[in-house]
Scaffold this motif. Structure first.
Motif, PDB file in Angstrom:
ATOM      1  N   LYS A 175     180.906  50.279 -23.870  1.00 23.76           N
ATOM      2  CA  LYS A 175     179.758  49.493 -23.406  1.00 23.76           C
ATOM      3  C   LYS A 175     180.012  49.074 -21.973  1.00 23.76           C
ATOM      4  O   LYS A 175     181.002  48.387 -21.685  1.00 23.76           O
ATOM      5  N   GLU A 176     179.122  49.506 -21.085  1.00 22.94           N
ATOM      6  CA  GLU A 176     179.277  49.224 -19.663  1.00 22.94           C
ATOM      7  C   GLU A 176     178.207  48.245 -19.189  1.00 22.94           C
ATOM      8  O   GLU A 176     177.066  48.288 -19.632  1.00 22.94           O
ATOM      9  N   PHE A 177     178.618  47.366 -18.290  1.00 24.51           N
ATOM     10  CA  PHE A 177     177.710  46.466 -17.591  1.00 24.51           C
ATOM     11  C   PHE A 177     177.923  46.662 -16.096  1.00 24.51           C
ATOM     12  O   PHE A 177     179.019  46.409 -15.594  1.00 24.51           O
ATOM     13  N   LYS A 178     176.889  47.132 -15.415  1.00 21.13           N
ATOM     14  CA  LYS A 178     176.959  47.373 -13.970  1.00 21.13           C
ATOM     15  C   LYS A 178     178.157  48.250 -13.603  1.00 21.13           C
ATOM     16  O   LYS A 178     178.898  47.967 -12.658  1.00 21.13           O
ATOM     17  N   GLY A 179     178.372  49.282 -14.405  1.00 19.78           N
ATOM     18  CA  GLY A 179     179.437  50.235 -14.133  1.00 19.78           C
ATOM     19  C   GLY A 179     180.814  49.829 -14.596  1.00 19.78           C
ATOM     20  O   GLY A 179     181.769  50.601 -14.476  1.00 19.78           O
ATOM     21  N   ARG A 180     180.940  48.628 -15.167  1.00 20.47           N
ATOM     22  CA  ARG A 180     182.239  48.160 -15.660  1.00 20.47           C
ATOM     23  C   ARG A 180     182.252  48.202 -17.183  1.00 20.47           C
ATOM     24  O   ARG A 180     181.296  47.746 -17.837  1.00 20.47           O
ATOM     25  N   ALA A 181     183.325  48.730 -17.750  1.00 18.83           N
ATOM     26  CA  ALA A 181     183.430  48.863 -19.201  1.00 18.83           C
ATOM     27  C   ALA A 181     183.934  47.564 -19.822  1.00 18.83           C
ATOM     28  O   ALA A 181     185.096  47.192 -19.639  1.00 18.83           O
ATOM     29  N   ALA A 182     183.050  46.858 -20.544  1.00 22.29           N
ATOM     30  CA  ALA A 182     183.472  45.676 -21.299  1.00 22.29           C
ATOM     31  C   ALA A 182     184.176  46.089 -22.586  1.00 22.29           C
ATOM     32  O   ALA A 182     185.070  45.392 -23.076  1.00 22.29           O
ATOM     33  N   VAL A 183     183.766  47.220 -23.152  1.00 21.41           N
ATOM     34  CA  VAL A 183     184.427  47.846 -24.297  1.00 21.41           C
ATOM     35  C   VAL A 183     184.677  49.293 -23.910  1.00 21.41           C
ATOM     36  O   VAL A 183     183.772  49.975 -23.413  1.00 21.41           O
ATOM     37  N   ASP A 184     185.914  49.766 -24.140  1.00 24.77           N
ATOM     38  CA  ASP A 184     186.333  51.052 -23.570  1.00 24.77           C
ATOM     39  C   ASP A 184     186.863  51.993 -24.664  1.00 24.77           C
ATOM     40  O   ASP A 184     187.983  51.840 -25.133  1.00 24.77           O
ATOM     41  N   ASN A 185     185.996  52.915 -25.115  1.00 24.96           N
ATOM     42  CA  ASN A 185     186.386  53.959 -26.071  1.00 24.96           C
ATOM     43  C   ASN A 185     187.037  53.368 -27.327  1.00 24.96           C
ATOM     44  O   ASN A 185     188.102  53.803 -27.764  1.00 24.96           O
ATOM     45  N   LEU A 186     186.371  52.414 -27.913  1.00 30.41           N
ATOM     46  CA  LEU A 186     186.900  51.694 -29.079  1.00 30.41           C
ATOM     47  C   LEU A 186     186.485  52.389 -30.369  1.00 30.41           C
ATOM     48  O   LEU A 186     185.309  52.691 -30.582  1.00 30.41           O
ATOM     49  N   SER A 187     187.461  52.637 -31.235  1.00 33.43           N
ATOM     50  CA  SER A 187     187.205  53.173 -32.577  1.00 33.43           C
ATOM     51  C   SER A 187     187.822  52.229 -33.600  1.00 33.43           C
ATOM     52  O   SER A 187     188.972  51.800 -33.441  1.00 33.43           O
ATOM     53  N   LEU A 188     187.063  51.917 -34.636  1.00 31.30           N
ATOM     54  CA  LEU A 188     187.519  50.928 -35.608  1.00 31.30           C
ATOM     55  C   LEU A 188     186.746  51.123 -36.908  1.00 31.30           C
ATOM     56  O   LEU A 188     185.533  51.321 -36.895  1.00 31.30           O
ATOM     57  N   THR A 189     187.450  51.059 -38.026  1.00 31.76           N
ATOM     58  CA  THR A 189     186.811  51.113 -39.340  1.00 31.76           C
ATOM     59  C   THR A 189     187.186  49.856 -40.113  1.00 31.76           C
ATOM     60  O   THR A 189     188.353  49.472 -40.164  1.00 31.76           O
ATOM     61  N   ILE A 190     186.184  49.211 -40.701  1.00 31.48           N
ATOM     62  CA  ILE A 190     186.414  47.983 -41.467  1.00 31.48           C
ATOM     63  C   ILE A 190     185.933  48.207 -42.892  1.00 31.48           C
ATOM     64  O   ILE A 190     184.786  48.624 -43.115  1.00 31.48           O
ATOM     65  N   GLU A 191     186.824  47.933 -43.849  1.00 31.27           N
ATOM     66  CA  GLU A 191     186.537  48.221 -45.247  1.00 31.27           C
ATOM     67  C   GLU A 191     185.860  47.037 -45.932  1.00 31.27           C
ATOM     68  O   GLU A 191     186.000  45.884 -45.532  1.00 31.27           O
ATOM     69  N   GLU A 192     185.188  47.379 -47.018  1.00 29.89           N
ATOM     70  CA  GLU A 192     184.506  46.374 -47.830  1.00 29.89           C
ATOM     71  C   GLU A 192     185.510  45.371 -48.401  1.00 29.89           C
ATOM     72  O   GLU A 192     186.582  45.733 -48.864  1.00 29.89           O
ATOM     73  N   GLY A 193     185.166  44.090 -48.342  1.00 28.26           N
ATOM     74  CA  GLY A 193     185.989  43.041 -48.939  1.00 28.26           C
ATOM     75  C   GLY A 193     187.130  42.557 -48.087  1.00 28.26           C
ATOM     76  O   GLY A 193     187.921  41.720 -48.528  1.00 28.26           O
ATOM     77  N   SER A 194     187.242  43.045 -46.857  1.00 31.45           N
ATOM     78  CA  SER A 194     188.341  42.621 -45.985  1.00 31.45           C
ATOM     79  C   SER A 194     187.921  41.435 -45.122  1.00 31.45           C
ATOM     80  O   SER A 194     186.740  41.210 -44.857  1.00 31.45           O
ATOM     81  N   VAL A 195     188.916  40.663 -44.701  1.00 30.71           N
ATOM     82  CA  VAL A 195     188.705  39.565 -43.760  1.00 30.71           C
ATOM     83  C   VAL A 195     189.460  39.935 -42.490  1.00 30.71           C
ATOM     84  O   VAL A 195     190.688  39.981 -42.475  1.00 30.71           O
ATOM     85  N   VAL A 196     188.720  40.228 -41.426  1.00 27.56           N
ATOM     86  CA  VAL A 196     189.294  40.769 -40.198  1.00 27.56           C
ATOM     87  C   VAL A 196     189.124  39.764 -39.070  1.00 27.56           C
ATOM     88  O   VAL A 196     188.008  39.303 -38.795  1.00 27.56           O
ATOM     89  N   ALA A 197     190.229  39.412 -38.424  1.00 26.70           N
ATOM     90  CA  ALA A 197     190.189  38.559 -37.237  1.00 26.70           C
ATOM     91  C   ALA A 197     190.236  39.450 -36.009  1.00 26.70           C
ATOM     92  O   ALA A 197     191.175  40.229 -35.834  1.00 26.70           O
ATOM     93  N   LEU A 198     189.213  39.335 -35.177  1.00 22.21           N
ATOM     94  CA  LEU A 198     189.128  40.105 -33.940  1.00 22.21           C
ATOM     95  C   LEU A 198     189.564  39.185 -32.806  1.00 22.21           C
ATOM     96  O   LEU A 198     188.868  38.238 -32.463  1.00 22.21           O
TER      97      LEU A 198
END
Length: 294
Positions: free
Chosen positions: A12-35
């Motif tokens: 995700k880029e804003f004005k040419g700057r990547a706030a999120v850069d090639n992120l891959s993530l899978t979250i399973e059902e029933g999990s509690v995930v701290a980001l």
């Protein structure tokens, strides 16, 4: 466990700057995930894309194999964001009841007032609530549709101790019932106590992913706490072997090290002016600081 959220090579880029850069993530059902991540790391942008509030510049985000903007997807999730915007003129009770009617399945009004601790304020104008009370109102609105997937973005900011304890009791109950919870927080002790998975983002990239114990063990850092005497100097501590960081708080000192045995041995050998020595395994905060400074 089957995956609920699938983030595939998202940028995700804003004005040419990547706030999120090639992120891959899978979250399973029933999990509690701290980001977790420092300010500007990309946490809120990532959550906003999962909620369908922002679209990726590249890559894809899928929830229950659907688009986050689909009505059927949104009907099954709830979100407690950092800002709580209320409708002028409505009471707390009216505001919660209005949100309940946005969903095909909703929790009872009395139950939402109870778990948010706003029963005594139900007839107050929502706009007149204190900051902490508005956070609790945001929690009630997030739970209004009895969500299967719940997003909590810095949820306890502004809450007092009692409200915070009640909040986490409710969240733990939801987790025990198999709900999937995504949490962002700067209170790392909260993440440590409730999350079964820790995901660390720095500068838009995924830099660590595992249980709290795995994250803490990966850095191999412990802390030494002690009280400094009047003759102890910063230079004496800086010259000790295997010292990663030294923090002073008045006369209380915390040393972070990968080999506390060598540090203690050098302290005793050099007869440094210290007392009340304690050694602790590295906490999540120590591990987090180590990871984001690499």
């Amino acid at each position: 466990m089957k995956p609920i959220i699938q983030i595939d090579q998202v940028t995700k880029e804003f004005k040419g700057r990547a706030a999120v850069d090639n992120l891959s993530l899978t979250i399973e059902e029933g999990s509690v995930v701290a980001l977790l991540g420092s300010n500007g790391a990309g946490k809120t942008t990532t959550v906003s894309m999962m909620l369908g509030l922002l679209l990726p510049t590249k890559g894809s985000v899928r929830i229950w194999e659907g688009n986050p903007q689909d009505r059927a997807v949104r009907n099954r999730l709830g979100a407690m964001l950092q800002e709580v915007n209320v409708i002028d003129g409505l009471t707390v009770l009216e505001t919660i009841d209005l949100f309940r009617h946005y969903y095909s399945r909703s929790l009872p009004l009395d139950h939402l007032l109870h778990i948010s601790g706003l029963g005594a304020e139900k007839n107050k104008r929502a706009s007149s609530l204190s900051g902490g009370q508005k956070r609790r109102l945001g929690f009630a609105l997030a739970l209004a549709g009895d969500p299967d997937l719940l997003f909590l973005d810095e949820p306890t900011v502004g809450m007092d101790i009692t409200a915070r304890q009640q909040f986490w009791e409710t969240v733990r109950g939801m987790a025990a019932n198999g709900r999937t919870i995504i949490l962002t927080t700067h209170y790392l002790e909260e993440a440590d106590s409730i999350a079964d998975r820790i995901v660390v983002i720095n500068k838009g990239k995924l830099i660590a992913d595992g249980t709290s114990a795995e994250i803490k063990a990966s850095t191999n850092r412990k802390t030494i706490l002690f009280t400094a005497g009047a003759h102890l100097t910063e230079d004496q501590l800086a010259s000790l072997p295997c010292v990663n960081d030294v923090t002073w708080s008045g006369r209380k000192v915390k040393i972070t090290s990968t080999d506390t045995d060598q540090v203690i041995f050098a302290m005793v050998q050099r007869q440094l002016d210290i007392k009340d020595i304690e050694i602790h395994a590295g906490g999540l905060e120590d591990a987090f600081q180590f990871l984001v400074q690499q």
